[in-house]
Design a protein around this motif. Structure first.
Motif, PDB file in Angstrom:
ATOM      1  N   GLU A 105       0.816  -1.216   0.000  1.00 11.12           N
ATOM      2  CA  GLU A 105       0.000   0.000   0.000  1.00 11.12           C
ATOM      3  C   GLU A 105       0.849   1.265   0.000  1.00 11.12           C
ATOM      4  N   LEU A 106       2.032   1.204   0.606  1.00  8.04           N
ATOM      5  CA  LEU A 106       2.906   2.374   0.679  1.00  8.04           C
ATOM      6  C   LEU A 106       3.665   2.627  -0.620  1.00  8.04           C
ATOM      7  N   LYS A 107       3.788   1.608  -1.425  1.00 11.57           N
ATOM      8  CA  LYS A 107       4.584   1.722  -2.652  1.00 11.57           C
ATOM      9  C   LYS A 107       4.059   2.852  -3.538  1.00 11.57           C
ATOM     10  N   GLY A 108       4.967   3.766  -3.873  1.00  5.00           N
ATOM     11  CA  GLY A 108       4.638   4.868  -4.768  1.00  5.00           C
ATOM     12  C   GLY A 108       3.863   6.010  -4.140  1.00  5.00           C
ATOM     13  N   GLU A 109       3.667   5.980  -2.840  1.00  5.89           N
ATOM     14  CA  GLU A 109       2.911   7.044  -2.172  1.00  5.89           C
ATOM     15  C   GLU A 109       3.765   8.294  -1.954  1.00  5.89           C
ATOM     16  N   THR A 110       3.091   9.392  -1.698  1.00  5.36           N
ATOM     17  CA  THR A 110       3.757  10.679  -1.495  1.00  5.36           C
ATOM     18  C   THR A 110       4.467  10.699  -0.137  1.00  5.36           C
ATOM     19  N   PRO A 111       5.521  11.499  -0.031  1.00  4.50           N
ATOM     20  CA  PRO A 111       6.186  11.620   1.277  1.00  4.50           C
ATOM     21  C   PRO A 111       5.226  12.075   2.370  1.00  4.50           C
ATOM     22  N   GLN A 112       4.303  12.957   2.045  1.00  3.72           N
ATOM     23  CA  GLN A 112       3.365  13.438   3.057  1.00  3.72           C
ATOM     24  C   GLN A 112       2.542  12.289   3.637  1.00  3.72           C
ATOM     25  N   LEU A 113       2.025  11.417   2.793  1.00  5.63           N
ATOM     26  CA  LEU A 113       1.250  10.274   3.288  1.00  5.63           C
ATOM     27  C   LEU A 113       2.143   9.317   4.073  1.00  5.63           C
ATOM     28  N   ILE A 114       3.332   9.083   3.571  1.00  6.10           N
ATOM     29  CA  ILE A 114       4.250   8.159   4.244  1.00  6.10           C
ATOM     30  C   ILE A 114       4.579   8.653   5.650  1.00  6.10           C
ATOM     31  N   TYR A 115       4.905   9.940   5.766  1.00 11.23           N
ATOM     32  CA  TYR A 115       5.206  10.493   7.095  1.00 11.23           C
ATOM     33  C   TYR A 115       3.968  10.499   7.976  1.00 11.23           C
ATOM     34  N   ARG A 116       2.802  10.792   7.401  1.00 15.05           N
ATOM     35  CA  ARG A 116       1.581  10.822   8.207  1.00 15.05           C
ATOM     36  C   ARG A 116       1.257   9.431   8.747  1.00 15.05           C
ATOM     37  N   PHE A 117       1.446   8.421   7.894  1.00 18.79           N
ATOM     38  CA  PHE A 117       1.222   7.051   8.359  1.00 18.79           C
ATOM     39  C   PHE A 117       2.234   6.673   9.437  1.00 18.79           C
TER      40      PHE A 117
ATOM     41  N   ALA B  83      13.770  11.699  23.485  1.00 15.20           N
ATOM     42  CA  ALA B  83      12.888  11.059  22.506  1.00 15.20           C
ATOM     43  C   ALA B  83      11.473  11.622  22.601  1.00 15.20           C
ATOM     44  N   ILE B  84      11.011  11.878  23.793  1.00 16.26           N
ATOM     45  CA  ILE B  84       9.675  12.452  23.981  1.00 16.26           C
ATOM     46  C   ILE B  84       9.602  13.842  23.354  1.00 16.26           C
ATOM     47  N   LYS B  85      10.621  14.647  23.566  1.00 13.13           N
ATOM     48  CA  LYS B  85      10.665  15.981  22.945  1.00 13.13           C
ATOM     49  C   LYS B  85      10.760  15.871  21.427  1.00 13.13           C
ATOM     50  N   ALA B  86      11.545  14.924  20.954  1.00 16.32           N
ATOM     51  CA  ALA B  86      11.682  14.716  19.510  1.00 16.32           C
ATOM     52  C   ALA B  86      10.349  14.268  18.910  1.00 16.32           C
ATOM     53  N   PHE B  87       9.591  13.474  19.643  1.00 19.87           N
ATOM     54  CA  PHE B  87       8.280  13.044  19.167  1.00 19.87           C
ATOM     55  C   PHE B  87       7.371  14.243  18.958  1.00 19.87           C
ATOM     56  N   GLU B  88       7.388  15.176  19.891  1.00 18.00           N
ATOM     57  CA  GLU B  88       6.566  16.390  19.755  1.00 18.00           C
ATOM     58  C   GLU B  88       7.013  17.198  18.538  1.00 18.00           C
ATOM     59  N   GLN B  89       8.307  17.293  18.321  1.00 17.74           N
ATOM     60  CA  GLN B  89       8.826  17.998  17.154  1.00 17.74           C
ATOM     61  C   GLN B  89       8.410  17.268  15.867  1.00 17.74           C
ATOM     62  N   PHE B  90       8.501  15.958  15.866  1.00 15.20           N
ATOM     63  CA  PHE B  90       8.094  15.161  14.713  1.00 15.20           C
ATOM     64  C   PHE B  90       6.624  15.413  14.383  1.00 15.20           C
ATOM     65  N   LYS B  91       5.783  15.396  15.406  1.00 16.93           N
ATOM     66  CA  LYS B  91       4.352  15.656  15.194  1.00 16.93           C
ATOM     67  C   LYS B  91       4.128  17.016  14.549  1.00 16.93           C
ATOM     68  N   ARG B  92       4.821  18.033  15.049  1.00 10.92           N
ATOM     69  CA  ARG B  92       4.663  19.380  14.492  1.00 10.92           C
ATOM     70  C   ARG B  92       5.090  19.427  13.023  1.00 10.92           C
TER      71      ARG B  92
ATOM     72  N   GLU C  56       2.244   7.349  17.189  1.00 13.58           N
ATOM     73  CA  GLU C  56       1.258   7.866  18.147  1.00 13.58           C
ATOM     74  C   GLU C  56       0.638   6.736  18.964  1.00 13.58           C
ATOM     75  N   GLU C  57       0.455   5.597  18.342  1.00 11.46           N
ATOM     76  CA  GLU C  57      -0.179   4.472  19.020  1.00 11.46           C
ATOM     77  C   GLU C  57       0.661   3.938  20.187  1.00 11.46           C
ATOM     78  N   ILE C  58       1.985   4.086  20.103  1.00 14.48           N
ATOM     79  CA  ILE C  58       2.862   3.536  21.148  1.00 14.48           C
ATOM     80  C   ILE C  58       3.685   4.633  21.841  1.00 14.48           C
ATOM     81  N   ALA C  59       3.317   5.880  21.630  1.00 12.18           N
ATOM     82  CA  ALA C  59       4.083   6.998  22.196  1.00 12.18           C
ATOM     83  C   ALA C  59       4.187   6.918  23.722  1.00 12.18           C
ATOM     84  N   SER C  60       3.211   6.328  24.371  1.00 15.89           N
ATOM     85  CA  SER C  60       3.266   6.213  25.835  1.00 15.89           C
ATOM     86  C   SER C  60       4.406   5.296  26.285  1.00 15.89           C
ATOM     87  N   ASN C  61       4.975   4.519  25.369  1.00 18.43           N
ATOM     88  CA  ASN C  61       6.109   3.655  25.718  1.00 18.43           C
ATOM     89  C   ASN C  61       7.447   4.385  25.664  1.00 18.43           C
ATOM     90  N   LEU C  62       7.465   5.596  25.100  1.00 21.58           N
ATOM     91  CA  LEU C  62       8.712   6.371  25.069  1.00 21.58           C
ATOM     92  C   LEU C  62       9.090   6.753  26.494  1.00 21.58           C
TER      93      LEU C  62
END
Length: 154
Positions: A11-23, A40-49, A29-35
């Motif tokens: 499903e990811l093959k040939g997709e746009t970078p925006q979709l790939i990063y969003r996925f 890494a927690i601060k980097a996660f917030e930066q990644f989200k932004r 996000e599903e496992i962020a509570s394990n950080l």
């Protein structure tokens, strides 16, 4: 490779970078509570932004973030305990690192490991343990693709 993860790869093959990063973000996000690591927690917030406000400059900024996260992930101490909780944190950090690299498939794989390690280290030896996590990821990817195709806001 788990069969559902192979479906994600297709499903990811040939997709746009925006979709790939969003996925990749949705996987983390599903496992962020394990950080555990504060960096890494601060980097996660930066990644989200960066992913939320994705534009032409985002790729370069994500590359810098990915380099920093790779070092954080590689220096994260695992655990010798059988419960797997520290391993869940390590896998979550690697999921974030791979997500920032734009390697959504590996981000999904590490996120699933983090989720499964959270149940207990014994579960990672059973391929069937990953089915539910990977199916959730595939469903999320298909929803993201549908929103983009129909231009539905998230």
């Amino acid at each position: 490779m788990h069969p559902v993860l192979a479906n994600i790869q297709a499903e990811l093959k040939g997709e746009t970078p925006q979709l790939i990063y969003r996925f990749a973000l949705s996987c983390v996000e599903e496992i962020a509570s394990n950080l555990e690591d504060e960096a890494a927690i601060k980097a996660f917030e930066q990644f989200k932004r960066l992913v939320t406000a994705f534009n032409q400059e985002s790729i370069g900024q994500l590359k810098v973030l990915a380099d920093a996260l790779q070092k954080i992930a590689q220096s994260h101490q695992g655990s010798k305990s059988l419960d797997g909780t520290r391993h869940a944190a390590v896998s979550a950090t690697y999921a974030l690192s791979k997500a920032a690299e734009g390697d959504a498939l590996q981000a999904a794989a590490y996120a699933a490991y983090s989720s499964i390690y959270g149940y207990g280290g014994y579960a990672v030896n059973d391929l069937d343990s990953f089915a539910e996590a990977h199916q959730r990821q595939l469903d999320q990817l298909l929803q993201l693709k549908s929103r983009i195709e129909h231009r539905v806001p998230e």
